[in-house]
Design a protein around this motif. Sequence first.
Motif, PDB file in Angstrom:
ATOM      1  N   ILE A  24     -15.714  -9.090 -47.714  1.00 41.59           N
ATOM      2  CA  ILE A  24     -16.000  -8.793 -49.110  1.00 41.59           C
ATOM      3  C   ILE A  24     -14.788  -8.158 -49.625  1.00 41.59           C
ATOM      4  O   ILE A  24     -14.147  -7.174 -48.838  1.00 41.59           O
ATOM      5  CB  ILE A  24     -17.191  -7.622 -49.251  1.00 41.59           C
ATOM      6  CG1 ILE A  24     -18.549  -8.133 -48.536  1.00 41.59           C
ATOM      7  CG2 ILE A  24     -17.119  -7.013 -50.763  1.00 41.59           C
ATOM      8  CD1 ILE A  24     -19.604  -7.174 -48.566  1.00 41.59           C
ATOM      9  N   ALA A  25     -14.397  -8.586 -50.789  1.00 38.51           N
ATOM     10  CA  ALA A  25     -13.270  -8.014 -51.377  1.00 38.51           C
ATOM     11  C   ALA A  25     -13.639  -7.555 -52.872  1.00 38.51           C
ATOM     12  O   ALA A  25     -14.425  -8.032 -53.554  1.00 38.51           O
ATOM     13  CB  ALA A  25     -11.949  -8.870 -51.748  1.00 38.51           C
ATOM     14  N   SER A  26     -12.955  -6.369 -53.095  1.00 40.16           N
ATOM     15  CA  SER A  26     -13.637  -5.801 -54.420  1.00 40.16           C
ATOM     16  C   SER A  26     -12.259  -4.808 -54.978  1.00 40.16           C
ATOM     17  O   SER A  26     -11.596  -4.098 -54.248  1.00 40.16           O
ATOM     18  CB  SER A  26     -14.806  -4.887 -54.032  1.00 40.16           C
ATOM     19  OG  SER A  26     -15.115  -4.612 -55.541  1.00 40.16           O
ATOM     20  N   ILE A  43      -6.487  -1.950 -49.024  1.00 41.07           N
ATOM     21  CA  ILE A  43      -6.913  -1.336 -47.776  1.00 41.07           C
ATOM     22  C   ILE A  43      -8.025  -2.501 -47.097  1.00 41.07           C
ATOM     23  O   ILE A  43      -9.057  -2.570 -47.826  1.00 41.07           O
ATOM     24  CB  ILE A  43      -7.160   0.164 -47.674  1.00 41.07           C
ATOM     25  CG1 ILE A  43      -7.588   0.457 -46.248  1.00 41.07           C
ATOM     26  CG2 ILE A  43      -8.598   0.400 -48.724  1.00 41.07           C
ATOM     27  CD1 ILE A  43      -7.776   2.073 -46.212  1.00 41.07           C
ATOM     28  N   THR A  44      -8.103  -2.552 -45.855  1.00 41.77           N
ATOM     29  CA  THR A  44      -9.023  -3.342 -45.233  1.00 41.77           C
ATOM     30  C   THR A  44      -9.705  -2.341 -44.126  1.00 41.77           C
ATOM     31  O   THR A  44      -9.004  -1.596 -43.318  1.00 41.77           O
ATOM     32  CB  THR A  44      -8.377  -4.617 -44.297  1.00 41.77           C
ATOM     33  OG1 THR A  44      -7.780  -5.647 -45.362  1.00 41.77           O
ATOM     34  CG2 THR A  44      -9.316  -5.175 -43.696  1.00 41.77           C
ATOM     35  N   ASP A  45     -11.008  -2.325 -44.334  1.00 39.07           N
ATOM     36  CA  ASP A  45     -11.954  -1.403 -43.164  1.00 39.07           C
ATOM     37  C   ASP A  45     -12.808  -2.454 -42.804  1.00 39.07           C
ATOM     38  O   ASP A  45     -13.713  -2.687 -43.452  1.00 39.07           O
ATOM     39  CB  ASP A  45     -12.421  -0.275 -43.848  1.00 39.07           C
ATOM     40  CG  ASP A  45     -13.139   0.565 -42.869  1.00 39.07           C
ATOM     41  OD1 ASP A  45     -13.559   0.229 -41.510  1.00 39.07           O
ATOM     42  OD2 ASP A  45     -13.168   1.790 -43.027  1.00 39.07           O
ATOM     43  N   GLY A  46     -12.735  -2.988 -41.451  1.00 35.32           N
ATOM     44  CA  GLY A  46     -13.789  -4.133 -41.131  1.00 35.32           C
ATOM     45  C   GLY A  46     -13.363  -5.040 -41.793  1.00 35.32           C
ATOM     46  O   GLY A  46     -12.421  -5.862 -41.879  1.00 35.32           O
ATOM     47  N   VAL A  59     -12.328  -5.353 -48.105  1.00 38.09           N
ATOM     48  CA  VAL A  59     -10.874  -5.184 -48.408  1.00 38.09           C
ATOM     49  C   VAL A  59     -11.156  -4.646 -50.091  1.00 38.09           C
ATOM     50  O   VAL A  59     -11.969  -5.073 -50.833  1.00 38.09           O
ATOM     51  CB  VAL A  59     -10.085  -6.572 -48.780  1.00 38.09           C
ATOM     52  CG1 VAL A  59      -8.771  -6.074 -49.465  1.00 38.09           C
ATOM     53  CG2 VAL A  59      -9.786  -7.146 -47.559  1.00 38.09           C
ATOM     54  N   THR A  60     -10.569  -3.333 -50.358  1.00 41.26           N
ATOM     55  CA  THR A  60     -10.594  -2.792 -51.514  1.00 41.26           C
ATOM     56  C   THR A  60      -9.224  -2.475 -51.812  1.00 41.26           C
ATOM     57  O   THR A  60      -8.275  -2.152 -51.112  1.00 41.26           O
ATOM     58  CB  THR A  60     -11.638  -1.406 -51.487  1.00 41.26           C
ATOM     59  OG1 THR A  60     -11.149  -0.639 -50.689  1.00 41.26           O
ATOM     60  CG2 THR A  60     -12.867  -1.891 -51.349  1.00 41.26           C
ATOM     61  N   GLN A  76      -4.888  -9.602 -47.631  1.00 44.25           N
ATOM     62  CA  GLN A  76      -5.702  -8.948 -46.754  1.00 44.25           C
ATOM     63  C   GLN A  76      -7.252  -9.864 -46.677  1.00 44.25           C
ATOM     64  O   GLN A  76      -7.582 -10.120 -45.585  1.00 44.25           O
ATOM     65  CB  GLN A  76      -5.884  -7.549 -46.755  1.00 44.25           C
ATOM     66  CG  GLN A  76      -4.652  -6.813 -46.603  1.00 44.25           C
ATOM     67  CD  GLN A  76      -4.834  -5.200 -47.067  1.00 44.25           C
ATOM     68  OE1 GLN A  76      -5.965  -4.605 -46.735  1.00 44.25           O
ATOM     69  NE2 GLN A  76      -3.703  -4.596 -47.651  1.00 44.25           N
ATOM     70  N   PHE A  77      -7.484 -10.050 -47.840  1.00 41.89           N
ATOM     71  CA  PHE A  77      -8.904 -11.001 -48.008  1.00 41.89           C
ATOM     72  C   PHE A  77      -8.865 -12.241 -47.270  1.00 41.89           C
ATOM     73  O   PHE A  77      -9.655 -12.658 -46.490  1.00 41.89           O
ATOM     74  CB  PHE A  77      -9.247 -11.055 -49.375  1.00 41.89           C
ATOM     75  CG  PHE A  77     -10.568 -11.712 -49.636  1.00 41.89           C
ATOM     76  CD1 PHE A  77     -11.774 -11.119 -49.009  1.00 41.89           C
ATOM     77  CD2 PHE A  77     -10.859 -12.807 -50.526  1.00 41.89           C
ATOM     78  CE1 PHE A  77     -12.958 -11.791 -49.177  1.00 41.89           C
ATOM     79  CE2 PHE A  77     -12.082 -13.215 -50.857  1.00 41.89           C
ATOM     80  CZ  PHE A  77     -13.243 -12.808 -50.251  1.00 41.89           C
TER      81      PHE A  77
END
Length: 185
Positions: free
Chosen positions: A113-115, A160-163, A166-167, A180-181
């Motif tokens: 998921i990217a947001s 930043i990516t966490d697991g 990506v936000t 990153q996405f």
Amino acid sequence: MAKVLMITGDFVEDYENMVPFQALLAMGHQVDAVCPDKKAGDTIATSIHDFEGDQTYTEKRGHNFALNATFANINAADYDALYLPGGRAPEYLRLNAKVIEIIQHFATADKPIASICHGPQLLTAAGVIEGKKVSAYPTCQPEVKMAGAEYVELPMDGAITDGKLVTAPAWPAHPAMLKQFVALL
């Protein structure tokens, strides 16, 4: 190549809608852009947010964006990843129960998921960011924290990516966010 679902709506931020949509298509991914209560071929209005030295961003009317898929026909299980752009659309999209169910599907299935920008308002409403490191437009910080996530303040061009999440804070972060996405796809 991945099949990406993009949930968008009227007065989404123009760049945050169009740039990732076109970039992912150019890379060979399939991107289905949908909006509740609209079908393929319908358009949504966008707005352009800019940083011009005021205490917050300014807003101007953007382009019309043609949707290429029908929201009512979406089956989240058919998609590999989810993209949630920002702008003003998330503030009302988060009130749609099917939108929330779709987001929860992607989070539960551990799909990417990217947001960006105000897009994390959808993630907070879906209750899927507890314990995660999340960036967003700075005015979303209280919501991110209340949802149990760690708000990460980044420069406007950072992500930043966490697991599998990506936000990023705003459209200047497209290069970092997309890099990153795509690495997760």
